[in-house]
Scaffold this motif. Structure first.
Motif, PDB file in Angstrom:
ATOM      1  N   VAL A   1      70.583-103.796   4.889  1.00  0.00           N
ATOM      2  CA  VAL A   1      70.809-103.925   6.327  1.00  0.00           C
ATOM      3  C   VAL A   1      72.205-103.408   6.646  1.00  0.00           C
ATOM      4  O   VAL A   1      73.033-103.239   5.762  1.00  0.00           O
ATOM      5  CB  VAL A   1      70.670-105.398   6.788  1.00  0.00           C
ATOM      6  N   THR A   2      72.460-103.121   7.909  1.00  0.00           N
ATOM      7  CA  THR A   2      73.790-102.656   8.328  1.00  0.00           C
ATOM      8  C   THR A   2      74.643-103.790   8.867  1.00  0.00           C
ATOM      9  O   THR A   2      75.825-103.592   9.127  1.00  0.00           O
ATOM     10  CB  THR A   2      73.654-101.574   9.414  1.00  0.00           C
ATOM     11  N   CYS A   3      74.060-104.953   9.052  1.00  0.00           N
ATOM     12  CA  CYS A   3      74.833-106.122   9.459  1.00  0.00           C
ATOM     13  C   CYS A   3      74.031-107.362   9.063  1.00  0.00           C
ATOM     14  O   CYS A   3      72.815-107.314   8.910  1.00  0.00           O
ATOM     15  CB  CYS A   3      75.134-106.108  10.966  1.00  0.00           C
ATOM     16  N   GLY A   4      74.752-108.494   8.880  1.00  0.00           N
ATOM     17  CA  GLY A   4      74.081-109.735   8.491  1.00  0.00           C
ATOM     18  C   GLY A   4      73.800-109.764   6.992  1.00  0.00           C
ATOM     19  O   GLY A   4      74.491-109.149   6.191  1.00  0.00           O
ATOM     20  N   GLU A   5      72.745-110.505   6.597  1.00  0.00           N
ATOM     21  CA  GLU A   5      72.417-110.694   5.191  1.00  0.00           C
ATOM     22  C   GLU A   5      71.256-109.806   4.773  1.00  0.00           C
ATOM     23  O   GLU A   5      70.250-109.738   5.458  1.00  0.00           O
ATOM     24  CB  GLU A   5      72.060-112.161   4.914  1.00  0.00           C
ATOM     25  N   GLY A   6      71.411-109.094   3.621  1.00  0.00           N
ATOM     26  CA  GLY A   6      70.355-108.265   3.071  1.00  0.00           C
ATOM     27  C   GLY A   6      70.347-108.368   1.560  1.00  0.00           C
ATOM     28  O   GLY A   6      70.819-109.355   0.980  1.00  0.00           O
ATOM     29  N   THR A   7      69.838-107.362   0.886  1.00  0.00           N
ATOM     30  CA  THR A   7      69.771-107.361  -0.571  1.00  0.00           C
ATOM     31  C   THR A   7      70.167-106.003  -1.109  1.00  0.00           C
ATOM     32  O   THR A   7      70.141-104.999  -0.411  1.00  0.00           O
ATOM     33  CB  THR A   7      68.344-107.695  -1.075  1.00  0.00           C
ATOM     34  N   GLN A   8      70.564-106.007  -2.413  1.00  0.00           N
ATOM     35  CA  GLN A   8      70.863-104.802  -3.173  1.00  0.00           C
ATOM     36  C   GLN A   8      70.088-104.859  -4.482  1.00  0.00           C
ATOM     37  O   GLN A   8      69.819-105.941  -4.999  1.00  0.00           O
ATOM     38  CB  GLN A   8      72.369-104.702  -3.489  1.00  0.00           C
ATOM     39  N   ARG A   9      69.766-103.707  -5.029  1.00  0.00           N
ATOM     40  CA  ARG A   9      69.016-103.649  -6.282  1.00  0.00           C
ATOM     41  C   ARG A   9      69.648-102.607  -7.184  1.00  0.00           C
ATOM     42  O   ARG A   9      70.214-101.623  -6.734  1.00  0.00           O
ATOM     43  CB  ARG A   9      67.551-103.274  -6.002  1.00  0.00           C
ATOM     44  N   ARG A  10      69.582-102.859  -8.480  1.00  0.00           N
ATOM     45  CA  ARG A  10      69.960-101.865  -9.467  1.00  0.00           C
ATOM     46  C   ARG A  10      68.973-101.922 -10.630  1.00  0.00           C
ATOM     47  O   ARG A  10      68.260-102.908 -10.793  1.00  0.00           O
ATOM     48  CB  ARG A  10      71.385-102.086  -9.984  1.00  0.00           C
ATOM     49  N   GLY A  11      68.890-100.867 -11.434  1.00  0.00           N
ATOM     50  CA  GLY A  11      67.920-100.809 -12.522  1.00  0.00           C
ATOM     51  C   GLY A  11      68.511-100.152 -13.746  1.00  0.00           C
ATOM     52  O   GLY A  11      69.593 -99.580 -13.721  1.00  0.00           O
ATOM     53  N   ARG A  12      67.772-100.263 -14.822  1.00  0.00           N
ATOM     54  CA  ARG A  12      68.134 -99.568 -16.058  1.00  0.00           C
ATOM     55  C   ARG A  12      66.858 -99.186 -16.799  1.00  0.00           C
ATOM     56  O   ARG A  12      65.777 -99.715 -16.521  1.00  0.00           O
ATOM     57  CB  ARG A  12      69.028-100.443 -16.954  1.00  0.00           C
ATOM     58  N   SER A  13      66.946 -98.242 -17.751  1.00  0.00           N
ATOM     59  CA  SER A  13      65.791 -97.712 -18.458  1.00  0.00           C
ATOM     60  C   SER A  13      65.925 -97.989 -19.941  1.00  0.00           C
ATOM     61  O   SER A  13      67.029 -98.012 -20.492  1.00  0.00           O
ATOM     62  CB  SER A  13      65.667 -96.214 -18.224  1.00  0.00           C
ATOM     63  N   ARG A  14      64.762 -98.199 -20.585  1.00  0.00           N
ATOM     64  CA  ARG A  14      64.724 -98.373 -22.040  1.00  0.00           C
ATOM     65  C   ARG A  14      64.361 -97.034 -22.681  1.00  0.00           C
ATOM     66  O   ARG A  14      63.445 -96.338 -22.217  1.00  0.00           O
ATOM     67  CB  ARG A  14      63.687 -99.438 -22.406  1.00  0.00           C
TER      68      ARG A  14
END
Length: 466
Positions: free
Chosen positions: A88-101
């Protein structure tokens, strides 16, 4: 039987099959810092075959120049990628990250983490105040102007919000006294200086080698003189010229010198790279001339020189043995210090190869002094709330996050330092075991209180790139 140093490339080729020839961007260092993973220090600028790159298990690779970073160690996870921007651009949101095997392991090839993110409050618009009364007419004869204003204060905006359509100023035409006034002309502001006839002194400068000149103009329009009745014209000239100030000597571009000699290949196994350099000195640029195009260094692949041996490193510590003092019998729930140990193995060491390094004198075995509080009845206190955990499931439906308060034991006030047996250096004593802890009930719970909260504005996981 194949030598031990050839087992790793043979196993890699068997797992990868035709993929072993896939061109990849090879890196000599893996990094994971600053909240995201990356492949550091490229081996060379061009792609190399995947099988050649992963002759060294300490290397990493990318399938695309800006793709995910993979590790060459079979079945091992690569570094975590950077967190995505907040959903989101304001307020509460989420972030994600990943990795590979990397190939060779069981289970999923991709893994994700999701966390909450908080941005400043969302903008709220304000409202315009009522218009002020019109000002007096700007002239005493002929046609003039008058204005009025209003403020964005009913209510004022918050968090960077605006105030809707319209502006804070408004004007209209007005007339006072006689309908026509004689108006004398006045100059408007000077325009910007025009371009010079040249950019430098000397060769390529102005005509005949003189210093180039520049000019600027202005208009008699602020206001123009009236026609009926006629107003006075603007005094002075409409155009002025001057020599261009501060021109530098004309620039001379630089040119590259010869490449340096190639150094010997710096590696004894796997792929390496050699660097050549050159200087922009044949001649160097002068008087603001352009530098030499291209790079001052270039790297080329050397090798491969066979498979590299596996990395020698310590495996994980095993669990601590029970805290005991054999000559005393049971020391449970008593202020009698005991001893316990744990062990670990040196992974990847071949026969006659270098051993794993010791860390502060600790090698395969680690000892420590302890008090045995296994199953002892202890009073306890409730801990503060833990930080909010990650959102789970990171790629599923309706992820949630949670935090905890736990009933933690109040350990007895036993001495926490004892003198060693073989020397006079003091030893720290730790409590070992899982006691039976009693805390006052908290919201109906005796040992652990959990609070859950849904994660907001969750974006879907991106598709796999491999």
């Amino acid at each position: 039987m194949a030598p031990a140093r050839l087992l790793l490339p043979l196993l890699w080729a068997a797992l990868m099959g035709p993929v072993a020839a896939t061109p990849v961007w090879c890196f000599t260092r893996l990094e994971e810092e600053g909240g995201g993973g990356a492949c550091g220090q490229p081996l060379v600028e061009e792609p190399v075959p995947l099988a050649d790159c992963c002759l060294n298990p300490a290397y990493g690779y990318k399938l695309r120049p800006h793709g995910h970073c993979h590790t060459c160690r079979q079945g091992a996870w690569g570094p975590w990628g950077p967190w995505t921007s907040c959903s989101v651009t304001c307020g509460e949101g989420t972030q994600r990250r990943g990795r590979s095997r990397s190939p060779g392991g069981d289970g999923d090839r991709r893994e994700w983490q999701l966390r909450a993110c908080h941005l400043p409050c969302c903008p709220e618009p304000g409202g315009w105040s009522p218009w002020s009364p019109w000002t007096s007419c700007s002239v005493t004869c002929g046609e003039g102007a008058q204005g009025r204003s209003r403020l964005c204060s009913h209510p004022p905006p918050s968090c960077g919000g605006g105030c809707g359509p319209g502006g804070g100023q408004e004007t209209r035409m007005c007339q006072e006294g006689p309908p026509t006034c004689p108006v004398g002309g006045a100059w408007g502001a000077w325009g910007p200086w025009g371009r010079c006839g040249g950019t430098c002194r000397g060769r390529g400068g102005g005509p005949g080698g003189d210093t180039p000149s520049r000019s600027r103009s202005r208009r008699c329009d602020s206001p123009p003189p009236s026609l009926h009745p006629p107003g006075a014209p603007c005094p002075g000239e409409a155009v002025e010229s001057q020599p261009c100030p501060g021109l530098p000597p004309c620039p001379e571009d630089g040119a590259w010198g010869a490449w340096s000699a190639t150094a010997p290949c710096p590696v004894t196994c796997g792929l390496g790279a050699v660097t050549q350099s050159r200087a922009c000195d044949a001649p160097p640029p002068r008087y603001g001339g352009r530098g030499c195009p291209g790079n001052a260094t270039r790297r080329a692949v050397c090798g491969p020189r066979g498979a590299c041996p596996d990395l020698v490193h310590w495996g994980p510590w095993g669990t601590w043995t029970p805290c005991e003092r054999r000559s005393w019998g049971s020391i449970s729930c008593q202020p009698a210090p005991g001893q316990q140990k744990r062990t670990r193995e040196c992974v990847g060491r071949a026969g006659g190869g270098p051993p794993c390094p010791t860390q502060e004198g600790v090698g395969t075995i680690q000892l420590r002094a302890c008090y045995n509080v296994q199953h002892c009845l202890l009073q306890g206190n409730w801990s503060d709330w833990s930080p909010w955990g990650l959102c789970n499931p990171p790629c599923g439906v309706s992820p949630t996050r949670s935090r905890f308060r736990e009933c933690q034991p109040i350990y007895p006030s036993y001495p926490l330092v004892v003198l060693g047996v073989t020397d006079s250096a003091p030893l720290n004593i730790t409590f070992w075991g899982r006691p039976r802890v009693r805390c006052p009930p908290l919201e109906g719970q005796l040992l652990r209180l959990e609070e859950k909260r849904p994660c907001r504005n969750v974006t879907p996981c991106p598709p796999d790139e491999d």
